[in-house]
Design a protein around this motif. Structure first.
Motif, PDB file in Angstrom:
ATOM      1  N   HIS A 129       1.432  -6.579   1.863  1.00  0.00           N
ATOM      2  CA  HIS A 129       2.121  -7.868   1.160  1.00  0.00           C
ATOM      3  C   HIS A 129       2.369  -7.623  -0.034  1.00  0.00           C
ATOM      4  O   HIS A 129       3.496  -8.096  -0.766  1.00  0.00           O
ATOM      5  CB  HIS A 129       1.340  -9.105   1.668  1.00  0.00           C
ATOM      6  N   ASN A 130       1.581  -7.125  -1.001  1.00  0.00           N
ATOM      7  CA  ASN A 130       1.449  -7.198  -2.563  1.00  0.00           C
ATOM      8  C   ASN A 130       2.815  -6.037  -2.774  1.00  0.00           C
ATOM      9  O   ASN A 130       3.556  -6.342  -3.578  1.00  0.00           O
ATOM     10  CB  ASN A 130       0.408  -6.465  -3.033  1.00  0.00           C
ATOM     11  N   ARG A 131       2.834  -4.966  -1.906  1.00  0.00           N
ATOM     12  CA  ARG A 131       4.061  -3.830  -2.224  1.00  0.00           C
ATOM     13  C   ARG A 131       5.317  -4.584  -1.908  1.00  0.00           C
ATOM     14  O   ARG A 131       6.493  -4.402  -2.656  1.00  0.00           O
ATOM     15  CB  ARG A 131       3.718  -3.027  -1.252  1.00  0.00           C
ATOM     16  N   GLU A 132       5.367  -5.419  -0.967  1.00  0.00           N
ATOM     17  CA  GLU A 132       6.679  -6.212  -0.514  1.00  0.00           C
ATOM     18  C   GLU A 132       7.171  -7.257  -1.736  1.00  0.00           C
ATOM     19  O   GLU A 132       8.316  -7.386  -2.144  1.00  0.00           O
ATOM     20  CB  GLU A 132       6.613  -6.942   0.841  1.00  0.00           C
ATOM     21  N   VAL A 133       6.209  -7.938  -2.196  1.00  0.00           N
ATOM     22  CA  VAL A 133       6.357  -8.847  -3.387  1.00  0.00           C
ATOM     23  C   VAL A 133       6.758  -8.041  -4.381  1.00  0.00           C
ATOM     24  O   VAL A 133       7.761  -8.520  -5.267  1.00  0.00           O
ATOM     25  CB  VAL A 133       5.110  -9.794  -3.711  1.00  0.00           C
ATOM     26  N   GLN A 156      -1.695  -0.433  -8.147  1.00  0.00           N
ATOM     27  CA  GLN A 156      -3.072   0.328  -8.363  1.00  0.00           C
ATOM     28  C   GLN A 156      -4.274  -0.330  -8.416  1.00  0.00           C
ATOM     29  O   GLN A 156      -5.361  -0.303  -7.739  1.00  0.00           O
ATOM     30  CB  GLN A 156      -3.081   1.185  -9.289  1.00  0.00           C
ATOM     31  N   ASN A 157      -4.361  -1.403  -9.409  1.00  0.00           N
ATOM     32  CA  ASN A 157      -5.553  -2.254  -9.655  1.00  0.00           C
ATOM     33  C   ASN A 157      -5.822  -3.242  -8.387  1.00  0.00           C
ATOM     34  O   ASN A 157      -6.874  -3.498  -8.062  1.00  0.00           O
ATOM     35  CB  ASN A 157      -5.462  -2.908 -10.986  1.00  0.00           C
ATOM     36  N   SER A 158      -4.745  -3.738  -8.043  1.00  0.00           N
ATOM     37  CA  SER A 158      -4.923  -4.788  -6.835  1.00  0.00           C
ATOM     38  C   SER A 158      -5.368  -4.082  -5.516  1.00  0.00           C
ATOM     39  O   SER A 158      -6.139  -4.604  -4.801  1.00  0.00           O
ATOM     40  CB  SER A 158      -3.663  -5.693  -6.598  1.00  0.00           C
ATOM     41  N   THR A 159      -4.922  -2.989  -5.348  1.00  0.00           N
ATOM     42  CA  THR A 159      -5.214  -2.125  -4.108  1.00  0.00           C
ATOM     43  C   THR A 159      -6.739  -1.872  -4.322  1.00  0.00           C
ATOM     44  O   THR A 159      -7.394  -1.856  -3.431  1.00  0.00           O
ATOM     45  CB  THR A 159      -4.266  -0.809  -4.217  1.00  0.00           C
ATOM     46  N   MET A 160      -7.230  -1.398  -5.565  1.00  0.00           N
ATOM     47  CA  MET A 160      -8.483  -1.042  -5.698  1.00  0.00           C
ATOM     48  C   MET A 160      -9.576  -2.292  -5.422  1.00  0.00           C
ATOM     49  O   MET A 160     -10.578  -2.289  -4.836  1.00  0.00           O
ATOM     50  CB  MET A 160      -8.813  -0.478  -7.127  1.00  0.00           C
ATOM     51  N   GLU A 161      -8.964  -3.522  -6.027  1.00  0.00           N
ATOM     52  CA  GLU A 161      -9.577  -4.730  -5.950  1.00  0.00           C
ATOM     53  C   GLU A 161      -9.964  -5.205  -4.439  1.00  0.00           C
ATOM     54  O   GLU A 161     -10.961  -5.563  -4.055  1.00  0.00           O
ATOM     55  CB  GLU A 161      -9.270  -5.670  -6.642  1.00  0.00           C
TER      56      GLU A 161
END
Length: 167
Positions: A129-133, A156-161
């Motif tokens: 969903h982050n990638r879509e947004v 990158q940061n949100s994926t790691m979190e």
């Protein structure tokens, strides 16, 4: 030993701009939103719509733990959060999220994006969903897909979190 079974709600909080405000005001209101405010608004929504019995059943999912454990993740950039609730009472939490209208005086439309039984599937749905947004943000800005901007670092940061979240 009995395992505590959870459901994980992936919720997007869509800010609603008031008719007399500009979009920049909406952006600043979402920036000051945090997990504790969302949790308090969710608790108030459960109490208002389902009473003490509803809160008692949903509140069991945080039995003895600090209050912020119910809300596992919140991203102010994409306005998504991951909420953990007991499997037996996830419909009450879902109803309370759906009936939520404002947080700290700012109006929001909650959108439940995904419901899963494991945190791993909630993480995968949040990352996608982050990638879509971010793709929508880039399309609005009319930038090419290969363009390097601050959203690459955010992804990158949100994926790691998100991947670091533990059950």
């Amino acid at each position: 030993m009995v395992r505590f079974k959870n459901r994980w709600l992936l919720v997007e909080l869509i800010p609603v701009a008031s008719p007399d405000s500009s979009t920049s005001t909406t952006t600043t209101t979402t920036k000051r939103l945090d997990g504790q405010k969302i949790w308090a608004a969710l608790k108030q929504s459960v109490l208002t719509n389902f009473g003490d019995v509803g809160w008692g059943s949903v509140g069991l999912s945080i039995n003895g733990a600090p209050a912020y454990i119910l809300l596992k993740y919140y991203s102010p950039t994409t306005n998504i959060c991951i909420i953990r609730v007991a499997r037996d009472h996830h419909k009450i939490a879902w109803g309370a999220v759906t009936l939520l209208t404002s947080i700290e005086g700012s109006r929001y439309i909650p959108n439940v994006i995904h419901l899963s039984g494991t945190i791993k599937h909630a993480q995968l749905a949040a990352i996608s969903h982050n990638r879509e947004v971010v793709a929508r943000y880039r399309a609005r800005a009319k930038t090419p897909g290969a363009y390097q901007d601050s959203y690459d670092e955010y992804l990158q940061n949100s994926t790691m979190e998100i991947e670091a979240l533990q059950d």
